[in-house]
Scaffold this active site. Structure first.
Site, mmCIF file in Angstrom:
data_model
loop_
_atom_site.group_PDB
_atom_site.id
_atom_site.type_symbol
_atom_site.label_atom_id
_atom_site.label_comp_id
_atom_site.label_asym_id
_atom_site.label_seq_id
_atom_site.Cartn_x
_atom_site.Cartn_y
_atom_site.Cartn_z
ATOM 1 N N HIS A 207 0.023 -51.765 -27.177
ATOM 2 C CA HIS A 207 -0.952 -52.860 -25.766
ATOM 3 C C HIS A 207 0.574 -52.465 -25.197
ATOM 4 C CE1 HIS A 207 -0.730 -56.591 -23.432
ATOM 5 N NE2 HIS A 207 -1.625 -56.884 -24.066
ATOM 6 N N CYS A 245 -4.651 -52.649 -21.683
ATOM 7 C CA CYS A 245 -4.875 -53.564 -20.373
ATOM 8 C C CYS A 245 -4.699 -52.869 -19.451
ATOM 9 C CB CYS A 245 -3.806 -54.917 -21.299
ATOM 10 S SG CYS A 245 -3.746 -56.757 -20.041
ATOM 11 N N HIS A 274 -8.137 -54.761 -22.715
ATOM 12 C CA HIS A 274 -8.225 -56.214 -22.426
ATOM 13 C C HIS A 274 -9.178 -56.162 -20.767
ATOM 14 C CE1 HIS A 274 -5.304 -57.304 -25.560
ATOM 15 N NE2 HIS A 274 -6.035 -57.066 -26.187
ATOM 16 N N ASP A 320 -9.763 -60.682 -20.731
ATOM 17 C CA ASP A 320 -8.019 -61.402 -21.222
ATOM 18 C C ASP A 320 -7.586 -62.842 -20.446
ATOM 19 O OD1 ASP A 320 -5.411 -60.774 -22.752
ATOM 20 O OD2 ASP A 320 -4.928 -59.574 -20.939
ATOM 21 N N HIS A 321 -6.214 -62.755 -20.687
ATOM 22 C CA HIS A 321 -6.379 -64.649 -19.393
ATOM 23 C C HIS A 321 -7.084 -64.317 -18.451
ATOM 24 C CE1 HIS A 321 -1.785 -62.600 -20.726
ATOM 25 N NE2 HIS A 321 -2.428 -63.416 -21.555
ATOM 26 N N TYR A 334 -6.055 -68.706 -22.066
ATOM 27 C CA TYR A 334 -7.281 -68.701 -23.019
ATOM 28 C C TYR A 334 -8.276 -70.066 -23.391
ATOM 29 C CZ TYR A 334 -4.158 -64.883 -24.972
ATOM 30 O OH TYR A 334 -3.282 -63.258 -25.307
#
Length: 356
Positions: A207, A245, A274, A320-321, A334
């Site tokens: 990552h 990501c 991501h 993702d977030h 999340y």
């Protein structure tokens, strides 16, 4: 066809149930982990089996693990690293018996990711995580306190209390580890585990650093294309791979995220994506996270999905977030609702590309 997933923290530490995840259209995968196993210890087969059985009983699949964390002795390069690497090798073997195909991991010293506000309020009334570079110029313990105070009582990945309790000691341990030394230690790790991954058919997907810049004097070695190429060159195998990501890499406006996707998916080195959006705000280097829509942030998510489509990506992807919306007060970044909206948007883009 890409495989859409949703990160889940387990029935004992996630307010979102598997039955709710199952109802998100187009979602087939759970991205999970065993968060209570001490870093560096072997993941027991019976616990892996229990997690897999639980996920599959809900009608979903478990093929990606995020994360099997790397012990600091490996990153620092201590003599004790060989014991922890041997444990990691055994964990890979154990996971392979239960159909795991990808392990997402990072090689960041001390902090897995940094935000300076976990509840930055947007104009629409939702809140997100944000980052202001001026706030990370002082004592890192102030950031730790801020994150813990705003975590809504949840243990955040990479910010586990037992780890952060020793942060001063960790900083002293990393005092002699610069970027070159950290890369050297990463190569030592990869050279030991990739042959096991090849035997077990599990890809390691590193990552990016988040944010992609050195912080508190700590080195960062996955920030841009040059770093990505250096990592995949450390061990010439498709099992030595990358998590791309879009948010982490996109936090540096000089990174052309769609171009990075095209290059490394074509090289068969990007099995896991991501997908999130961020919005640049304030001074250079500052940003806040946003809804997934291109128009809501600074990353063109259509071009991200087009890059995946054009390269025939058939790996794993997850939102993702996201924002905290509609009164949800779960783990920052999340929540259920905004990540579900993100999946609907990403799947809509993919269907449009398929039918174009």
């Amino acid at each position: 066809m890409l495989k859409m997933g949703f990160r889940w923290f387990g029935k004992d530490d996630d307010p979102i149930s598997l039955s709710k995840i199952r109802q998100i259209p187009g979602t087939t995968q759970v991205v999970g982990a065993l968060f209570d196993i001490p870093v560096g210890e072997v993941w027991p087969k019976e616990r892996i089996a229990q997690l897999k059985q639980e996920v599959e009983a809900s009608g979903l699949k478990l093929e990606v693990i995020e994360s099997v964390n790397i012990h600091d002795d490996i990153k620092i390069g201590k003599p004790s690293r060989d014991r922890y690497i041997a444990n990691y090798q055994q964990t890979i073997r154990n996971l392979s018996e239960y159909g795991i195909k990808v392990i997402c991991y990072n090689f960041m010293p001390v902090f897995d990711w940094i935000r300076t506000n976990l509840a930055y309020k947007l104009e629409d009334g939702s809140n997100v995580m944000s980052f202001e570079h001026k706030k990370v110029e002082g004592d890192p313990e102030q950031i730790i306190k801020s994150v813990q105070d705003e975590s809504n009582g949840y243990s955040l990945p990479g910010w586990e209390p037992e780890r952060l309790a020793e942060v001063k000691h960790l900083f002293s341990e990393y005092a002699d580890v610069d970027a070159d030394k950290l890369r050297e230690n990463l190569k030592y790790f990869l050279d030991a585990i990739i042959p096991v991954c090849e035997e077990c058919d599990i890809k390691m997907a590193m990552h990016p650093d988040d944010p992609p810049r050195p912080l508190f004097g700590l080195p960062r070695i996955y920030k841009n294309r040059e770093d990505m190429q250096a990592i995949v060159s450390m061990h010439d195998s498709p099992y030595n791979a990358l998590t791309i990501c879009t948010g982490s890499l996109g936090e540096n406006p000089e990174n052309d995220v769609p171009a990075l996707i095209r290059e490394f998916v074509k090289k068969n080195r990007a099995p896991f994506i991501h997908a999130r959006n961020i919005k640049f705000a304030g001074e250079p280097g500052d940003f806040h996270e946003s809804a997934h829509l291109s128009s809501m942030g600074s990353i063109d998510m259509f071009e991200v999905m087009k890059a995946l489509h054009d390269t025939n990506f058939d790996g794993y992807i997850r939102p993702d977030h996201g924002r905290n919306i509609w009164g949800e007060t779960g783990r920052p970044g999340y929540g259920l609702y905004d990540r579900a909206l993100g999946i609907a948007y990403l799947n809509g883009l993919w269907e449009a590309l398929d039918k174009k």
